[in-house]
Design an enzyme around this catalytic site. Structure first.
Site, PDB file in Angstrom:
ATOM      1  N   ASP A  16       9.867   2.793  12.392  1.00 16.96           N
ATOM      2  CA  ASP A  16       9.247   1.654  11.698  1.00 16.96           C
ATOM      3  C   ASP A  16       9.821   1.487  10.294  1.00 16.96           C
ATOM      4  O   ASP A  16       9.503   0.516   9.615  1.00 16.96           O
ATOM      5  CB  ASP A  16       7.716   1.822  11.625  1.00 16.96           C
ATOM      6  CG  ASP A  16       7.308   3.152  11.017  1.00 16.96           C
ATOM      7  OD1 ASP A  16       7.740   4.199  11.528  1.00 16.96           O
ATOM      8  OD2 ASP A  16       6.554   3.150  10.027  1.00 16.96           O
ATOM      9  N   ASP A  48      -5.883   2.152   2.343  1.00 19.75           N
ATOM     10  CA  ASP A  48      -6.597   1.204   1.491  1.00 19.75           C
ATOM     11  C   ASP A  48      -5.779  -0.052   1.178  1.00 19.75           C
ATOM     12  O   ASP A  48      -6.215  -0.914   0.421  1.00 19.75           O
ATOM     13  CB  ASP A  48      -7.015   1.894   0.180  1.00 19.75           C
ATOM     14  CG  ASP A  48      -5.826   2.516  -0.551  1.00 19.75           C
ATOM     15  OD1 ASP A  48      -4.667   2.251  -0.144  1.00 19.75           O
ATOM     16  OD2 ASP A  48      -6.050   3.267  -1.516  1.00 19.75           O
ATOM     17  N   GLY A  49      -4.562  -0.120   1.713  1.00 21.03           N
ATOM     18  CA  GLY A  49      -3.749  -1.314   1.469  1.00 21.03           C
ATOM     19  C   GLY A  49      -3.105  -1.348   0.096  1.00 21.03           C
ATOM     20  O   GLY A  49      -2.462  -2.334  -0.268  1.00 21.03           O
TER      21      GLY A  49
HETATM   22  P1  AMP Z   1       5.277   4.455   5.647  1.00 25.11           P
HETATM   23  O1  AMP Z   1       5.544   5.798   6.256  1.00 25.11           O
HETATM   24  O2  AMP Z   1       4.934   4.480   4.191  1.00 25.11           O
HETATM   25  O3  AMP Z   1       6.405   3.521   5.917  1.00 25.11           O
HETATM   26  O4  AMP Z   1       3.967   3.851   6.335  1.00 25.11           O
HETATM   27  C1  AMP Z   1       3.665   3.984   7.706  1.00 25.11           C
HETATM   28  C2  AMP Z   1       2.522   3.075   8.090  1.00 25.11           C
HETATM   29  O5  AMP Z   1       1.374   3.359   7.319  1.00 25.11           O
HETATM   30  C3  AMP Z   1       2.790   1.601   7.891  1.00 25.11           C
HETATM   31  O6  AMP Z   1       2.136   0.901   8.909  1.00 25.11           O
HETATM   32  C4  AMP Z   1       2.164   1.318   6.556  1.00 25.11           C
HETATM   33  O7  AMP Z   1       1.812  -0.028   6.390  1.00 25.11           O
HETATM   34  C5  AMP Z   1       0.938   2.193   6.619  1.00 25.11           C
HETATM   35  N1  AMP Z   1       0.431   2.591   5.290  1.00 25.11           N
HETATM   36  C6  AMP Z   1       0.978   3.493   4.438  1.00 25.11           C
HETATM   37  N2  AMP Z   1       0.229   3.607   3.328  1.00 25.11           N
HETATM   38  C7  AMP Z   1      -0.816   2.756   3.466  1.00 25.11           C
HETATM   39  C8  AMP Z   1      -1.955   2.409   2.670  1.00 25.11           C
HETATM   40  N3  AMP Z   1      -2.178   2.980   1.475  1.00 25.11           N
HETATM   41  N4  AMP Z   1      -2.808   1.485   3.155  1.00 25.11           N
HETATM   42  C9  AMP Z   1      -2.611   0.914   4.345  1.00 25.11           C
HETATM   43  N5  AMP Z   1      -1.583   1.195   5.156  1.00 25.11           N
HETATM   44  C10 AMP Z   1      -0.687   2.111   4.729  1.00 25.11           C
HETATM   45 MG    MG Z   2       7.114   2.005   6.343  1.00 22.96          MG
END
Ligand code: AMP
Ligand code: MG
Length: 500
Positions: A254, A126-127
């Site tokens: 990432d 949801d961003g």
């Molecule tokens: P992370 O493991 O939190 O670093 O996130 C991994 C991927 O998921 C990245 O591309 C983030 O931008 C995406 N992401 C995580 N949580 C959300 C969210 N609530 N809404 C959109 N993208 C998300």
């Molecule tokens: Mg990340």
């Protein structure tokens, strides 16, 4: 009417200047009814933004309500990556937006809002980011900086009543992150594999070298040199993490910074009782990112970066040669860190007493693991260890279940200190500058989060202040002692997962 100083936004930042392949213009979705939860006055002062941060303009900008004048549109960048060892394809800034770049006394800095709405890379997300995880990221970014660890910074934390659905219904928040660059290993993997666009990969690598690694520009093999420099920075970073008992929790490629910064604080943790196999992320069922595995996983991630740079390096032997120094650099940085934690000054390699230092550390860690000795408390108390004959060292000794085993180790430690004519009082001063009294243990964050949910942000702010001086006794307020104590029994039940 006084004119408020505002950040000097650059009309075109690093990513925007590269062209449309690297990022997409996305307007922030404003947080409704935004309010401050916390700010970092130290960072604001370092950036020259202390006055501005007190203005309504700052709240409007840092909640996504208004775009900064002169910065150009906010951007979401595209990257890919390996998650838990598996190629995940395209990811990208799913909830982070680059507001732009500002010129600061620390040099040009990127300013990013995390949780300011969906982007083309949000996939099913949801961003948004919830208040709970945003408090953790805000506090830990600034705590790591105060601990001397390279990290992205956090300038401010804005809350909102906007409901956000996770396992339960929570509320939204936005953290303002600041760093010279948010480039990740995954940015390079993206152009090598997902986009398979070697021209874009070269553009990105050349610009990264020119801007962030200018010393490598004259190198005969600049891309291999870049890989080696990132490997060395990562080695030093990992030694710092290990020495603090810091577990990142989601070391996917990432979430690995090209600049060797700690980035993307999610289900991180600081070790309580020492357990080398400790897994801080409840979603990490295999323990891929357990404390003891972090240095190897970082090396694995560097191989993924090498794969991403292969189209430019071309020669796999050169890529492997660039990675190789990681091992020695990590081993040396780690041994140096353990020595510092034990208050040992480095002796010439030839000296027999120094040869045994690694064994001294290994034995200590085995005994700490056997007794579940608290990691931070042990090293802090060890500063007060006395080498005087017959001294009472029970404050450290009592942290072990097998006290005789500790005594045997302490004898070796004492002898090692005497071999370098160590002076206890001086050693303590040195040790107190590397063994923090205050770290962001999960239960401390959890208490602050619980109160923040009731709209009382004083505990978040108090923790933030306390963690700005992690090496100081901070005895001026007797209540501070509780923040340096053992975790309560309920802390063991805390489960921190990827959900944020
Ligand atoms: P992370 O493991 O939190 O670093 O996130 C991994 C991927 O998921 C990245 O591309 C983030 O931008 C995406 N992401 C995580 N949580 C959300 C969210 N609530 N809404 C959109 N993208 C998300
Ligand atoms: Mg990340």
């Amino acid at each position: 009417m006084s004119i408020q100083p505002s950040p000097a936004w650059r009309p075109q930042g690093f990513l925007a200047a590269l062209g449309p392949d690297f990022a997409t213009a996305v307007a922030a979705q404003p947080l409704p009814q935004p309010h401050w939860v916390a700010q970092s006055p130290q960072l604001a002062a370092d950036l020259g933004l202390a006055d501005w941060l007190r203005t309504d303009d700052a709240l409007a900008l840092l909640s996504g309500q208004r775009a900064p004048a002169g910065a150009g549109p906010s951007l979401a960048s595209v990257y890919s990556g390996h998650q838990f060892g598996v190629w995940a394809g395209q990811l990208g800034d799913g909830r982070a937006l680059l507001l732009g770049e500002i010129d600061t006394p620390l040099g040009p800095m990127e300013v990013q809002l995390k949780g300011a709405g969906s982007t083309p890379y949000s996939r099913r997300g949801d961003g948004r980011a919830v208040l709970r995880s945003s408090i953790r990221e805000f506090l830990c970014s600034e705590a790591m900086h105060a601990l001397g660890v390279p990290t992205t910074r956090a300038l401010a934390l804005v809350g909102s009543p906007l409901p956000v659905q996770r396992e339960t219904l929570e509320t939204a928040a936005v953290v303002t992150r600041v760093a010279p660059s948010f480039l990740r290993f995954g940015h390079f993997e993206h152009f090598a594999h997902t986009a398979a666009d070697i021209h874009a990969l070269k553009t990105l690598a050349d610009a990264s070298i020119a801007r962030y690694f200018p010393a490598l520009q004259g190198s005969a093999q600049p891309y291999a040199a870049l890989l080696q420099e990132v490997a060395l920075r990562t080695a030093r970073l990992l030694a710092q993490w290990q020495a603090l008992g810091f577990c990142h929790g989601v070391m996917n490629t990432d979430n690995m910074s090209l600049l060797g910064l700690s980035i993307d604080y999610g289900p991180f943790g600081f070790l309580d009782a020492f357990d080398p196999g400790h897994i801080c992320n409840h979603s990490d069922h295999q323990g891929r990112y357990a404390w003891a595995r972090q240095p190897n996983v970082a090396f694995w991630n560097l191989h993924a970066l090498a794969q991403g740079l292969m189209p430019l390096i071309e020669d796999s032997d050169a890529a492997l040669a660039a990675l190789e120094p990681y091992k020695a650099a990590y081993a040396q940085a780690m041994l140096d860190a353990w020595r510092a934690k034990l208050g040992l000054r480095r002796l010439p390699e030839a000296a027999p007493a120094a040869d045994g230092d690694q064994a001294l550390v290994d034995t200590l860690l085995q005994r700490m693991a056997a007794g579940g000795t608290d990691f931070s408390i042990f090293f802090r108390r060890l500063g007060q260890f006395s080498t005087a004959p017959g001294a009472d060292n029970s404050a450290v000794r009592d942290l072990f279940i097998d006290r005789e085993a500790f005594d045997a180790w302490a004898q070796r430690y004492s002898a090692r200190l005497q071999a370098e004519s160590s002076v206890d009082a001086e050693r303590r001063l040195r040790m107190d500058r590397v063994n923090p009294k205050f770290v962001l243990r999960n239960h401390l964050a959890e208490t602050a989060i619980g109160q923040a949910r009731q709209r009382d942000f004083s505990e978040v702010q108090r923790l933030h202040r306390l963690l700005q001086r992690p090496f100081d006794e901070q005895a001026e307020d007797p209540a501070n002692e509780a923040y340096a104590g053992f975790p309560p029994a309920w802390a063991r039940q805390l489960e921190i997962s990827c959900s944020s």
